[in-house]
Design a protein around this motif. Structure first.
Motif, PDB file in Angstrom:
ATOM      1  N   LYS A 360       0.884  -1.169   0.000  1.00 25.72           N
ATOM      2  CA  LYS A 360       0.000   0.000   0.000  1.00 25.72           C
ATOM      3  C   LYS A 360       0.919   1.215   0.000  1.00 25.72           C
ATOM      4  O   LYS A 360       1.478   1.587   1.033  1.00 25.72           O
ATOM      5  CB  LYS A 360      -0.905  -0.014   1.232  1.00 25.72           C
ATOM      6  N   LEU A 390       0.252   3.562   5.179  1.00 22.13           N
ATOM      7  CA  LEU A 390       0.938   3.044   4.008  1.00 22.13           C
ATOM      8  C   LEU A 390       2.192   2.300   4.451  1.00 22.13           C
ATOM      9  O   LEU A 390       2.674   2.466   5.567  1.00 22.13           O
ATOM     10  CB  LEU A 390       1.306   4.178   3.051  1.00 22.13           C
ATOM     11  N   TYR A 614     -10.183   8.412  -1.416  1.00 23.63           N
ATOM     12  CA  TYR A 614      -8.979   7.659  -1.059  1.00 23.63           C
ATOM     13  C   TYR A 614      -9.265   6.490  -0.131  1.00 23.63           C
ATOM     14  O   TYR A 614      -8.550   5.486  -0.157  1.00 23.63           O
ATOM     15  CB  TYR A 614      -7.917   8.606  -0.498  1.00 23.63           C
ATOM     16  N   MET A 618      -8.176   2.600  -1.544  1.00 29.78           N
ATOM     17  CA  MET A 618      -7.411   1.572  -0.854  1.00 29.78           C
ATOM     18  C   MET A 618      -8.292   0.381  -0.473  1.00 29.78           C
ATOM     19  O   MET A 618      -7.837  -0.765  -0.501  1.00 29.78           O
ATOM     20  CB  MET A 618      -6.727   2.156   0.376  1.00 29.78           C
ATOM     21  N   GLU A 619      -9.543   0.639  -0.137  1.00 35.47           N
ATOM     22  CA  GLU A 619     -10.437  -0.487   0.162  1.00 35.47           C
ATOM     23  C   GLU A 619     -10.662  -1.344  -1.068  1.00 35.47           C
ATOM     24  O   GLU A 619     -10.643  -2.588  -0.994  1.00 35.47           O
ATOM     25  CB  GLU A 619     -11.774   0.045   0.693  1.00 35.47           C
ATOM     26  N   SER A 622      -7.527  -3.346  -1.802  1.00 28.56           N
ATOM     27  CA  SER A 622      -7.316  -4.348  -0.755  1.00 28.56           C
ATOM     28  C   SER A 622      -8.319  -5.489  -0.850  1.00 28.56           C
ATOM     29  O   SER A 622      -7.998  -6.631  -0.508  1.00 28.56           O
ATOM     30  CB  SER A 622      -7.426  -3.689   0.627  1.00 28.56           C
ATOM     31  N   MET A 625      -6.794  -8.201  -2.942  1.00 34.29           N
ATOM     32  CA  MET A 625      -5.394  -8.573  -2.775  1.00 34.29           C
ATOM     33  C   MET A 625      -5.247 -10.079  -2.930  1.00 34.29           C
ATOM     34  O   MET A 625      -6.092 -10.859  -2.494  1.00 34.29           O
ATOM     35  CB  MET A 625      -4.853  -8.093  -1.425  1.00 34.29           C
ATOM     36  N   GLY A 631      -0.195  -5.241  -5.045  1.00 32.42           N
ATOM     37  CA  GLY A 631       0.149  -3.939  -4.500  1.00 32.42           C
ATOM     38  C   GLY A 631      -0.441  -2.814  -5.315  1.00 32.42           C
ATOM     39  O   GLY A 631      -0.886  -2.996  -6.463  1.00 32.42           O
ATOM     40  N   LEU A 662      -7.307   7.749   3.683  1.00 31.50           N
ATOM     41  CA  LEU A 662      -6.329   6.666   3.556  1.00 31.50           C
ATOM     42  C   LEU A 662      -6.042   6.022   4.902  1.00 31.50           C
ATOM     43  O   LEU A 662      -5.887   4.804   4.998  1.00 31.50           O
ATOM     44  CB  LEU A 662      -5.025   7.213   2.969  1.00 31.50           C
ATOM     45  N   SER A 666      -6.676   2.101   4.879  1.00 27.16           N
ATOM     46  CA  SER A 666      -5.434   1.320   4.837  1.00 27.16           C
ATOM     47  C   SER A 666      -5.092   0.655   6.155  1.00 27.16           C
ATOM     48  O   SER A 666      -4.031   0.034   6.250  1.00 27.16           O
ATOM     49  CB  SER A 666      -4.267   2.228   4.425  1.00 27.16           C
ATOM     50  N   ASN A 685      -4.438  -7.363   7.170  1.00 20.60           N
ATOM     51  CA  ASN A 685      -3.074  -7.224   6.675  1.00 20.60           C
ATOM     52  C   ASN A 685      -2.073  -7.469   7.787  1.00 20.60           C
ATOM     53  O   ASN A 685      -1.021  -6.825   7.839  1.00 20.60           O
ATOM     54  CB  ASN A 685      -2.853  -5.837   6.075  1.00 20.60           C
TER      55      ASN A 685
END
Length: 881
Positions: A360, A390, A614, A618-619, A622, A625, A631, A662, A666, A685
């Motif tokens: 991230k 991040l 943002y 990221m959601e 993710s 993933m 990434g 974020l 994240s 994570n």
């Protein structure tokens, strides 16, 4: 001639001579003058009798432009249209920004004295006390210089004068509005953004100057150079295992030793870790430089270095010394990086200490466009990236190989680094471009001096390779360098000088991310329907994807003149200052929150868009993933200038809502809502299974009434994204009229909240109609000072002060929605910067409270206060108890 035995005895007795005067930086007291106003030679200028009384006070490290600004000879290029008031070097000619720099310094060391320059842009000639130090003009922005000046020092008085003539790049490039202007700046081994880009205006002197440190280093007859540290961590490790229970790790250290004498020298090269010494007996021939590899050191109970979100980035600090002749710091982290090819995603996957890491990341240009670099600013910027949750920063190829102080901050905060070399697809010929002076075939051969590029790259690898944060080397931004340079990097420099790291051909190459699964490349860029981030597949290791990033009204006031503080209007041409500062439009997104009253109102609504964009970015990545992605790297997380796009905080280090969106999206263990599938999801994570985790789902209307509440226990395994509850159909019904709030939480077995995610969902037309008539909140605020926080080890700056702010929302009323907390100077009413908030733009449910912490470095004479404003809360200021 001194015999071998007597020379060894001399080395052992040296400390009283060698360390009588410590190393120091030449960073004050410089003078400078334009070459056209100077008619003396370097030999004459570097002698004490030549007067510099009418010369300018120079900023070193710094650039010519920085010096001119500091002497009030040029305006601040960050404000308004000021940058256009400064003449550009393409128009004036190079002599306009070719400058002499002079520094007087006292030096009485009895050993060997070295003058080290870590970066000059672009060429230079150097004289000391009437003697020229470099036989040929030095070229290259990134190539370090080191001179043994012992024989040129004034032995009696100790009064010395250094004179350096600094030349700009050649050619300087035409800043014609293209990416990197006409591209010719890339004919030099220098940074390319200085000719302008779509996020920055041209830097008028192209950052000509002594831009990095100038230091005096003392040694005996032997100097230590370019230490190399490699750590080996076998097997799969876990971060929550105590050091005493960790299996051993291996430490390999080597260094170059230079014997400056005409005699053979024997001595011991050694370092110590956890009280255990490692050493090698060394014999050096006269004038020899030799690489010495010390025996392997076994660290029995290693404290491992982990990236942010996965564990603590533990660091070791020791010294490497040769006899009593030279000592240098030896800082490192114990970790091992490996990569594998993920056959599902078809992209590179990173493992650290045997555990796979989902990247991230954020793209980073440079801390300041004028290269006003400092450890304190680096620390603040990297801390912001840590606070975004991040774990990687990509240093973009049109800028620098970042400075050791940048890497030291990344080491401290656990931010991995993806380091590009100095190429870009724009300047170096990937695309046909009518703005470029020369054709693609010619530009593909840039720079002009391939040997200089190769030498500079090898030197920078040696400078940076010991930092545990450094994860990847990359041939360039969106293109490989010329073939001979590319093969030198890939087949020689990296394997020989830094063989533990992966080298990517270029930033979105197939060696990193193979786009064969129906994706649409890197991007998207700009404001998106948030479902895009969940449903539209892109590169499986996306090096550039991003959205908007404008700051709030307080941020805009810092660099936009009052008469230009006018709200942008959708489908109309922007104000000239907004356009000059590279504003990227919010399209119709802000209008979903209601009519725009003025720029302050526009900027406040833009923060809601920022946060949502943002968090969703990221959601969405993710959520896929290990099946779509290994990434993602956001384009981009900061600006080195007052640009109006792509930033989580502004140039003045004032965060906006992008950062906190974020921060939420994240977080290592995160609950979220998939707007495409209508499911709640949990992303883990971390490397451990979380058992007995309670998921709480609550839906509230605009008055604060709970429309739905559910809670269940779940288990979530390590490094996984998993669907749990379908709620989309119910949400669509509840939100259809005026929208709703959705609160998702995870609680541990002790009923402590470990993830708290709060959404505001639009009505069936896509508008946030309910927000427009929310009743005001009755939020109360309490602020108090916590005990003084000690400065972290090796962190620049003074000890921090911590303030806790508790926001309480009484029961029976509405949600206290989207509250921004600020620390202000009560005298000026301006925000204190930088301040680090544990969270911000927070919402508080009825009958609940939230506490956030603020860390800042106190300013003399200022007793700060806390300011809070929200969507349904008028701004108020509160004293700190």
């Amino acid at each position: 001639m001194t015999n071998h035995r007597s020379l060894v005895l001399f080395l052992l007795a040296l400390p009283s001579l060698l360390f009588a005067q410590s190393d120091y930086e030449l960073n004050t007291g410089w003078k400078c003058q334009a070459i056209g106003k100077v008619h003396a030679t370097g030999e004459r200028l570097s002698q004490a009798g030549y007067s510099t009384r009418d010369w300018l006070d120079a900023t070193v490290p710094g650039t010519v432009m920085t010096t001119l600004i500091n002497n009030h000879l040029e305006p601040d290029p960050f404000y308004g249209l000021n940058n256009d008031k400064t003449p550009d070097i393409y128009t004036t000619g190079r002599d306009h920004y070719t400058y002499w720099f002079i520094k007087n310094f006292k030096e009485t060391s009895g050993g060997q004295t070295w003058l080290d320059l870590r970066g000059v842009n672009y060429g230079c000639d150097i004289w000391l006390n009437g003697h020229k130090l470099n036989e040929q003009t030095h070229y290259g922005m990134y190539l370090r210089q080191s001179y043994n000046i012992t024989k040129y020092l004034a032995p009696k008085s100790g009064d010395n004068r250094l004179a350096i003539l600094v030349y700009p790049p050649d050619p300087v490039g035409n800043p014609n509005g293209g990416q990197g202007g006409d591209g010719e700046i890339a004919r030099n081994v220098t940074h390319q953004y200085v000719a302008g880009w779509d996020w920055i205006q041209p830097i008028r002197d192209r950052n000509t100057g002594i831009w990095d440190k100038v230091t005096i280093h003392h040694t005996g007859v032997v100097r230590i150079r370019n230490p190399h540290i490699v750590t080996e961590v076998s097997g799969a490790r876990l971060p929550d295992v105590l050091a005493k229970d960790q299996a051993p790790a291996v430490l390999r250290v080597s260094a170059e030793l230079e014997n400056t004498s005409t005699d053979t020298v024997t001595g011991t090269l050694q370092y110590m870790v956890d009280g255990e010494p490692t050493f090698a007996l060394v014999k050096l021939a006269p004038g020899a430089t030799k690489e010495i590899r010390l025996p392997y050191h076994i660290i029995m109970h290693p404290r491992l270095w982990w990236p942010n979100g996965y564990g603590t980035p533990e660091l070791y600090h020791t010294t490497l010394s040769f006899a009593d002749s030279d000592t240098i710091p030896l800082d490192f982290g114990v970790r091992e990086l490996t990569t594998t090819w993920n056959p599902t995603t078809h992209s590179r996957e990173l493992q650290i200490n045997g555990q796979k890491i989902f990247i991230k990341g954020g793209n980073y240009i440079v801390s300041d466009e004028l290269l006003r670099l400092s450890p304190e600013r680096y620390d603040a910027e990297i801390r912001f990236h840590r606070d975004m949750n991040l774990n990687l920063i990509r240093v973009w190829g049109g800028a620098l190989t970042e400075r050791p102080e940048f890497y030291a901050a990344c080491d401290r905060y656990g931010l991995l680094v993806f380091q590009d070399f100095w190429n870009s697809g724009d300047c170096n010929g990937r695309w046909e471009d009518p703005m470029k002076k020369e054709d693609q075939w010619t530009r593909k051969r840039y720079p002009d001096d391939h040997n200089l590029f190769i030498a500079s790259a090898a030197d920078q690898v040696k400078l940076l390779r010991n930092h545990p944060s450094l994860a990847f080397w990359c041939g360039g931004n969106e293109i490989t360098p010329p073939e001979d340079i590319f093969h030198a990097l890939k087949d020689s420099i990296i394997p020989t000088l830094d063989d533990t790291r992966t080298f990517f051909d270029y930033s979105n190459s197939d060696s990193m991310s193979f786009n064969n699964l129906g994706g649409n490349g890197d991007g998207p860029y700009g404001v998106q329907d948030i479902k895009t981030f969940w449903a539209k597949r892109t590169f499986p290791f996306n090096s550039e994807v991003g959205s908007v990033g404008m700051g709030d009204y307080e941020s805009l006031q810092r660099f936009i003149p009052k008469e230009h503080l006018v709200a942008p209007v959708y489908h109309q041409k922007e104000d000239e200052v907004f356009n000059y500062h590279k504003y990227i439009g919010y399209d119709s997104s802000v209008y979903a929150y209601g009519p725009i009253k003025d720029l302050r109102d526009f900027a406040e609504k833009a923060q809601l868009v920022n946060y949502d964009q943002y968090r969703a970015l990221m959601e969405g990545f993710s959520s896929h993933m290990w099946d779509w992605y290994t990434g993602v790297i956001i384009w981009k997380t900061q600006n080195p200038w007052t640009a109006l796009r792509g930033q989580m905080y502004d140039y003045y280090l004032d965060p906006n809502a992008c950062l906190y969106g974020l921060h939420s999206g994240s977080e290592p263990l995160h609950i979220m809502y998939d707007p495409v599938a209508g499911m709640t999801m949990i992303v883990n994570n971390t490397f451990r299974t979380h058992r007995d985790i309670m998921m709480q789902v609550q839906v509230l209307d605009m008055s604060g009434k709970s429309l739905m509440h559910s809670q269940q226990f779940f288990e979530v395994g390590p490094t996984v994204a998993k669907n749990y509850l379908p709620i989309g159909h119910l949400l669509d019904q509840l939100r259809s009229t005026e929208g709703v709030f959705l609160s998702l939480r995870l609680l541990d077995i002790h009923q402590q909240i470990v993830s708290d995610n709060f959404y505001w969902l639009p009505d069936s037309t896509g508008n946030y109609s309910g927000l427009r008539h929310m009743p005001p909140s009755a939020l109360t605020i309490e602020a108090s000072r916590a005990p003084q926080q000690p400065a972290a080890q090796n962190t620049p700056g003074a000890a921090a002060t911590r303030i806790t702010v508790t926001l309480k929302n009484p029961a029976g009323g509405p949600v206290a929605f989207f509250n921004r907390v600020s620390l202000i100077d009560p005298g000026t009413k301006q925000r204190l910067l930088p301040v680090f908030y544990s969270d911000n733009y927070v919402s508080v449910l009825p009958g609940e409270s939230k506490t956030i912490t603020l860390d800042y470095t106190p300013k003399p004479g200022v007793t700060p206060q806390v300011s809070v404003r929200g969507w349904n809360l008028a701004e108020k200021t509160y004293p700190i108890k």
